[in-house]
Design a protein around this motif. Structure first.
Motif, PDB file in Angstrom:
ATOM      1  N   TYR A   1     132.691 -33.550 -78.156  1.00  0.00           N
ATOM      2  CA  TYR A   1     133.231 -32.611 -78.992  1.00  0.00           C
ATOM      3  C   TYR A   1     134.181 -33.281 -80.237  1.00  0.00           C
ATOM      4  O   TYR A   1     134.579 -34.226 -79.869  1.00  0.00           O
ATOM      5  CB  TYR A   1     133.920 -32.131 -77.720  1.00  0.00           C
TER       6      TYR A   1
ATOM      7  N   ASP B   1     121.739 -26.386 -79.807  1.00  0.00           N
ATOM      8  CA  ASP B   1     122.938 -26.463 -78.887  1.00  0.00           C
ATOM      9  C   ASP B   1     124.002 -25.652 -79.014  1.00  0.00           C
ATOM     10  O   ASP B   1     125.148 -25.751 -78.612  1.00  0.00           O
ATOM     11  CB  ASP B   1     123.140 -28.240 -79.265  1.00  0.00           C
ATOM     12  N   ARG B   2     123.563 -24.415 -80.235  1.00  0.00           N
ATOM     13  CA  ARG B   2     124.653 -23.562 -80.121  1.00  0.00           C
ATOM     14  C   ARG B   2     125.120 -23.016 -79.024  1.00  0.00           C
ATOM     15  O   ARG B   2     126.369 -23.092 -78.273  1.00  0.00           O
ATOM     16  CB  ARG B   2     124.673 -22.050 -81.148  1.00  0.00           C
TER      17      ARG B   2
ATOM     18  N   ALA C   1     131.095 -19.928 -83.214  1.00  0.00           N
ATOM     19  CA  ALA C   1     130.306 -19.150 -82.622  1.00  0.00           C
ATOM     20  C   ALA C   1     130.896 -18.814 -81.182  1.00  0.00           C
ATOM     21  O   ALA C   1     130.576 -17.672 -80.709  1.00  0.00           O
ATOM     22  CB  ALA C   1     128.950 -20.551 -81.961  1.00  0.00           C
ATOM     23  N   TYR C   2     131.543 -19.642 -80.852  1.00  0.00           N
ATOM     24  CA  TYR C   2     132.348 -19.237 -79.528  1.00  0.00           C
ATOM     25  C   TYR C   2     133.303 -17.669 -79.662  1.00  0.00           C
ATOM     26  O   TYR C   2     133.470 -16.819 -79.113  1.00  0.00           O
ATOM     27  CB  TYR C   2     133.836 -20.102 -79.432  1.00  0.00           C
TER      28      TYR C   2
ATOM     29  N   ALA D   1     124.293 -24.198 -75.555  1.00  0.00           N
ATOM     30  CA  ALA D   1     125.158 -25.049 -74.534  1.00  0.00           C
ATOM     31  C   ALA D   1     126.396 -25.823 -75.046  1.00  0.00           C
ATOM     32  O   ALA D   1     127.950 -25.789 -73.932  1.00  0.00           O
ATOM     33  CB  ALA D   1     124.426 -25.922 -74.462  1.00  0.00           C
ATOM     34  N   LYS D   2     127.324 -25.307 -76.150  1.00  0.00           N
ATOM     35  CA  LYS D   2     128.856 -26.089 -76.099  1.00  0.00           C
ATOM     36  C   LYS D   2     129.018 -24.696 -76.096  1.00  0.00           C
ATOM     37  O   LYS D   2     130.729 -25.112 -75.714  1.00  0.00           O
ATOM     38  CB  LYS D   2     128.109 -26.231 -78.433  1.00  0.00           C
ATOM     39  N   VAL D   3     129.500 -22.906 -76.597  1.00  0.00           N
ATOM     40  CA  VAL D   3     129.645 -22.420 -75.947  1.00  0.00           C
ATOM     41  C   VAL D   3     129.371 -21.884 -75.036  1.00  0.00           C
ATOM     42  O   VAL D   3     130.887 -21.840 -74.495  1.00  0.00           O
ATOM     43  CB  VAL D   3     128.938 -20.912 -76.769  1.00  0.00           C
TER      44      VAL D   3
ATOM     45  N   GLU E   1     122.525 -19.540 -87.944  1.00  0.00           N
ATOM     46  CA  GLU E   1     121.975 -19.955 -86.651  1.00  0.00           C
ATOM     47  C   GLU E   1     123.409 -20.895 -85.645  1.00  0.00           C
ATOM     48  O   GLU E   1     122.913 -20.385 -84.367  1.00  0.00           O
ATOM     49  CB  GLU E   1     120.862 -20.104 -86.896  1.00  0.00           C
ATOM     50  N   ALA E   2     123.576 -21.566 -86.347  1.00  0.00           N
ATOM     51  CA  ALA E   2     124.581 -22.472 -85.541  1.00  0.00           C
ATOM     52  C   ALA E   2     125.459 -22.173 -85.423  1.00  0.00           C
ATOM     53  O   ALA E   2     126.115 -21.941 -84.197  1.00  0.00           O
ATOM     54  CB  ALA E   2     125.211 -23.702 -85.811  1.00  0.00           C
TER      55      ALA E   2
ATOM     56  N   LYS F   1     119.731 -29.916 -86.142  1.00  0.00           N
ATOM     57  CA  LYS F   1     119.742 -30.863 -85.086  1.00  0.00           C
ATOM     58  C   LYS F   1     118.187 -31.758 -84.851  1.00  0.00           C
ATOM     59  O   LYS F   1     118.938 -32.345 -83.467  1.00  0.00           O
ATOM     60  CB  LYS F   1     120.668 -30.850 -84.000  1.00  0.00           C
TER      61      LYS F   1
END
Lengths: 566, 323, 149
Positions: free
Chosen positions: A565, C29-30, A454-455, C32-34, A250-251, A211
């Motif tokens: 989002y 931002d991974r 990621a979550y 922050a978003k998580v 990585e993201a 980004k």
């Protein structure tokens, strides 16, 4: 095409396997149940306890693997691979001002690195000058500050650009940095045909990870294609793009997503270049790739092998490329930054080593190994050296570089390679149905996928379904050890002051008329939609700063603001 | 503690430009109840005739970016702008991510712009009451334009939309079947129709279709105002001036025809209705809580008692004579 | 996970409101978003202001949204610098009752420095989200009871 296993052999093996499952396993399992209910790779691919030829069934060796240096290139793009030439040991480096980084580069060359790789600071990455308000506190922090041609010259003092190759991790301002590099080479008397290296220049992934985007997607792609087109015509040894999966990974992406989205990006770029009237064989040999090497060992190896096979097929069957080099997936690898943790930081040395091993077993052309202090800061000399030596130990002591694609034929590895390929194709099909990667990015599809992944990963770690030593298992309460990590120290404020001063000096000392003309011509070319590279090069030689050049481009193209989002 | 003096102090400070005070005032208005209802009344009586603009449309149409662009133009004309953006609450956790303001962050430090995010919160009339109360606050404090952005799918959001002075419906090209996308009650409510993302190739098709429908008189609230259809691209900054012009024209029309008064009146009526409902429900809950806490564990007895209370209250209300 | 905060007094908003901020040019931002998602799932109201925010923009948003907590997620290096500026600005605008917490790649050695600057909590990578949520609930509750006096 001849199959690898005879029907009789397979039947016998299958019988033995079933017998084992029915008669031998149960006793073992009742006495000692397995550690987990299910075992999966990081992508979520379930892995069985055992793989046999029966899992490969009608495997066609020549179709799937062949020989190294020939289609489908699964076993390697070169016929001799590391036996002739080891992968390039290319350590990503940079911090402070060009003076500091010049020292670091020299140190690494002396320590044995065989290729250079530049890390730029955030202001440079997004194309603002060190005295821009946005740059405050960020100059020289995550990489080197290079706002003008003068800085680039200092950066390469005593380094002959005709004798090294340099990777530059730079995206929207890629035209500027490439111009800096070319201009310095010219000053050193190095001809264009000897200038070698890579500009990352991969805009699509910037919307998914890393980004450092600046322009909106369409404009960003246009600029990147300009760089490729110009480079293909002027710099025969330069890789104008490094189609990257690293940042996507990585993201938060899984290995399968990394594979699929990277290749999908590549497909989009190939289409864009063909649409400009270029012949595929003209530019394809100069496309390069960049992958992550994460900690789930075999999955990474399978990923690299699948990538080679898939890209070769895409180039041959989708785009009709004729030259063998057009089919090669040449790639650089960086070991996974996101797999490293600040808890018990020395452990990162081990992780990096294993990840590097996977990259080598996967046949990479170039490798960067992370330093153990990566979670904290730009690496100290001590840490960077250990990382480099890690590669050297793999190369010179372990013997894995002495045999080409040594894991081929492993029932598990071949099965996993096939599996990853199949799953990746499904993602690629989805992206095609959305209209290709540019459209998919505009619609937010890969971004959403990556965020979900990621979550999910985070939840898995929290719920104890994924283990990280020192983080959710084998934790140590004493953080004192971490305090003893000798971090890189440098006076950031001093660097910032120095860089600001220099950029102001450059502005005051240049030929004002020439500079103004160069920027005006750049603006005109940008508005007309011409290839901006020659104009950027001209502006760079007139000592326009990165902020000024990017400023002109931003005026015309606009600035991208990421939606919330998806 | 929310005392009368405390709130009056906040209002005074907010009037002088103290944004912290305004932020806190809005928090009080997020959850108006019988104790704080007077605040709404107080603010409403000090209305300065703000232009309330409701912006609705499907997710992804680019409403937030459009609003951000419009703010720049409005500020250029000297207007003070307030924005209330409504984000949906998660039905599972009742938490929410308020991400719309992200697109408008370029205006964050502009003292003439105030942006506040609100969630749908799932309370009966909750959203509408908060949003309407906040509109009163912005109006009283001298914001010329109060923009309310919603997704327009829930019942409460439609309520808010219906009481705005100007309703803008934002659509975008390629949103599946244009006809279907536009059918969802959206044809009747708009005063201005915007086709955003007009830089897309399919945009002309959508635009032509909207024009066609507009010409046939099949869209809008009826009356003398003919809803214009405007092509915009918030990424390219195209059509924004035309959009703002249309807003201004509509305001002129509203004032000239007396419709603004009517819409203000509907808004007030809705506010009073919701406030009254809230007060009654709150009081009912308080009574019920006290009575029903004794009946924990006795499920049947619980329901019986609850109905008894509801009926008794209803009866009392019906028989109430207001002196 | 329920939010057991005092409900009936009008000064208390039902939910805890957190601003998740990425300040400066850092594009990672991974985290922050998580965390934003996780907080939402835990019942918080999360304002996410996106990338490339200046300290002024974050403070302005925090004030307009009347948040309880500003959570800064910093991946690279400038966290001490940013913490200092952020707390200065909050003081300047009379909003220093808003709590500031930080997460990301923060070296242990900087923990004390940050606490001294006024950062209420620092979360190292790998801190379980449940721990973060609990902590945030607790400090928000404390803050509200202090404000009510």
């Amino acid at each position: 095409m001849a199959k690898l296993y005879s029907r009789e052999a397979l039947e016998e093996i299958l019988r033995a396997y079933r017998e084992w499952e029915d008669n031998i396993l149960p006793q073992w399992l009742s006495r000692m149940p397995e550690r987990q209910e299910e075992f999966t790779t990081l992508s979520g691919i379930p892995v069985k306890r055992l793989y046999t030829p029966a899992d490969l069934k009608d495997y066609d060796y020549m179709e799937k693997l062949g020989v190294p240096g020939a289609y489908p290139f699964t076993r390697g793009i070169h016929a001799t691979m590391y036996r002739a030439r080891l992968w390039t040991m290319r350590m990503f480096s940079g911090y402070g001002g060009p003076e500091e980084t010049n020292e670091r580069l020299k140190m690494l060359i002396k320590a044995g690195e065989t290729g250079l790789s530049l890390a730029f600071d955030n202001p440079t990455l997004v194309g603002v000058d060190p005295d821009d308000p946005l740059a405050e506190g960020a100059v020289g922090v995550v990489g080197v500050s290079v706002p003008t041609l003068v800085d680039m010259e200092i950066l390469f003092r005593d380094i002959n650009l005709g004798e090294v190759t340099t990777n530059m991790t730079i995206n929207p301002p890629a035209p500027v940095l490439l111009s800096f590099y070319v201009a310095v080479a010219e000053k050193q008397g190095v001809s264009y045909d000897r200038i070698g290296g890579t500009t990352q220049n991969d805009p699509l992934k910037e919307f998914i990870g890393q980004k450092t985007h600046v322009f909106p997607p369409e404009a960003a792609v246009k600029v990147a294609m300009d760089v490729i087109e110009w480079s293909v015509k002027n710099l025969p040894k330069w890789n104008p793009i490094s189609i990257s999966g690293y940042h996507i990974r990585e993201a938060g992406a899984t290995a399968v997503q990394e594979l699929a989205f990277t290749l999908a990006d590549g497909i989009e770029y190939v289409r864009q270049l063909i649409a400009r009237g270029l012949d595929v064989d003209e530019f394809a040999p100069r496309l390069s790739f960049f992958f992550d090497s994460h900690i789930n060992f075999f999955e990474e190896i399978a990923k690299f092998r699948a990538a080679r096979r898939m890209w070769a097929r895409i180039m041959k069957e989708w785009f009709g490329a004729k030259k063998p080099r057009s089919l090669w997936l040449r790639f650089h690898v960086q070991t996974a930054g996101c797999s490293l943790y600040p808890q018990q930081p020395w452990l990162n040395i081990v992780r990096t080593a294993l990840e590097a091993l996977a990259a080598v077993l996967g046949g990479c052309q170039s490798l960067h190994t992370n330093a153990f202090d990566e979670p904290f800061r730009v690496p100290s000399e001590f840490a960077a050296k250990i990382a480099l030596r890690t590669q050297q130990i793999i190369a010179y002591e372990t013997g894995v570089a002495d045999v080409i694609d040594p894991l081929a034929g492993s029932y598990f590895v071949e099965w996993l390679t096939d599996e990853m390929e199949e799953r990746a194709w499904r993602y690629i099909e989805r992206i095609e149905s959305l209209g290709g990667m540019l459209e998919a990015v505009k619609k937010g599809y890969p971004q959403r996928e990556v965020e979900e992944a990621a979550y999910r990963f985070q939840r898995e770690v929290e719920e104890g379904r994924r283990f990280i030593v020192g983080v959710n298992i084998f934790r140590e309460e004493d953080v004192e050890e971490a305090r003893r990590v000798p971090l890189l120290e440098f006076n950031q404020e001093e660097v910032e002051r120095r860089q600001k001063e220099r950029v102001r000096k450059v502005r005051s000392m240049r030929d004002e008329a020439r500079w103004r003309r160069a920027l005006d011509e750049l603006r005109g070319a940008t508005e007309r939609g011409d290839n901006i590279m020659p104009y950027v090069l001209n502006a760079v030689k007139a000592y326009a700063t990165i902020g000024e050049i990017m400023g002109v481009l931003k005026d015309v193209y606009g600035t991208y603001v990421e939606p919330p989002y998806y | 503690m929310v005392t009368r003096d405390y709130v009056l102090d906040l209002i005074e400070k907010a009037g002088k430009g103290d944004r912290r005070a305004l932020g806190r005032l809005l928090t009080i208005l997020e959850d108006v109840n019988s104790e704080t209802a007077w605040v709404v009344e107080y603010l409403a009586s000090r209305s300065r005739g703000a232009h309330v603009i409701g912006i609705t449309g499907m997710p992804g149409a680019g409403k937030s970016s459009l609003i951000s662009r419009a703010i720049s133009v409005l500020r250029g004309r000297g207007y003070r702008v307030a924005v209330i953006t409504i984000d949906p609450t998660s039905p599972l956790s009742s938490g929410a991510i308020l991400g719309d303001r992200l697109r408008m962050q370029e205006h964050a430090t502009d003292p003439g712009v105030f942006i506040r995010s609100v969630t749908t919160a799932g309370l009966l009339g909750g959203l509408s009451l908060s949003a309407l109360s906040m509109i009163e606050a912005f109006d009283a404090l001298g914001y010329d334009k109060v923009i309310v952005e919603t997704v327009g799918v829930g019942q409460s959001e439609t309520q808010v939309m219906n009481v705005a002075d100007t309703i803008v419906v934002v659509t975008m090209p390629g949103a599946g079947d244009d006809v279907q996308a536009l059918k969802a009650g959206v044809f009747e409510i708009g005063d201005i129709y915007v086709v955003n993302k007009s830089d897309r190739p399919e945009a002309s098709k959508t635009y032509e279709y909207m024009l066609f429908v507009a010409e046939k008189g099949e869209i809008g609230r009826g009356g003398a105002w003919r809803p214009p259809v405007i092509k915009t691209s918030s990424t390219l900054g195209m059509g924004i001036r035309e959009f703002v012009e249309a807003l201004e024209k509509h305001l002129e029309y509203l004032k000239g025809s007396g419709e603004k008064e009517l819409r203000l009146s509907s808004r007030r009526k809705m506010l009073v209705k919701l406030l009254a409902e809230k007060i009654v429900v709150d009081s009912l809950n308080t009574i019920a809580e006290a009575e029903l806490s004794k009946l924990q564990g006795n499920v049947e007895g619980f329901y019986e008692k609850a109905l008894e209370i509801a009926r008794a209250t209803g009866e009392k209300l019906v028989n109430l004579r207001i002196q | 996970m329920s939010m057991e905060l005092t409900l009936s007094r009008p000064t208390t908003r039902r939910k805890v409101k957190v601003l998740v901020a990425k300040i400066g040019l850092d594009g990672h931002d991974r985290g922050a978003k998580v965390i934003a998602r996780a907080l939402r799932d835990a019942g918080f109201e999360v304002v996410y202001t996106g990338l490339r925010q200046t300290v002024d923009q974050v403070v302005a948003a925090a004030i307009q949204e009347d948040v309880d907590i500003i959570g800064v997620n910093q991946h690279e290096g400038s966290h001490v610098y940013i913490a200092r500026k952020l707390l200065e600005k909050l003081r300047e605008y009379g909003a220093d009752d808003i709590l500031v917490v930080m997460g990301g790649s923060i070296p242990v050695v900087d923990l004390d420095v940050l606490k001294n600057i006024g950062v209420r909590e620092v979360f190292l990578p790998g801190t379980p989200i449940n721990e973060i949520v609990d902590k945030l609930l607790r400090i928000a509750e404390e803050r509200r009871s202090r404000r009510e006096v």
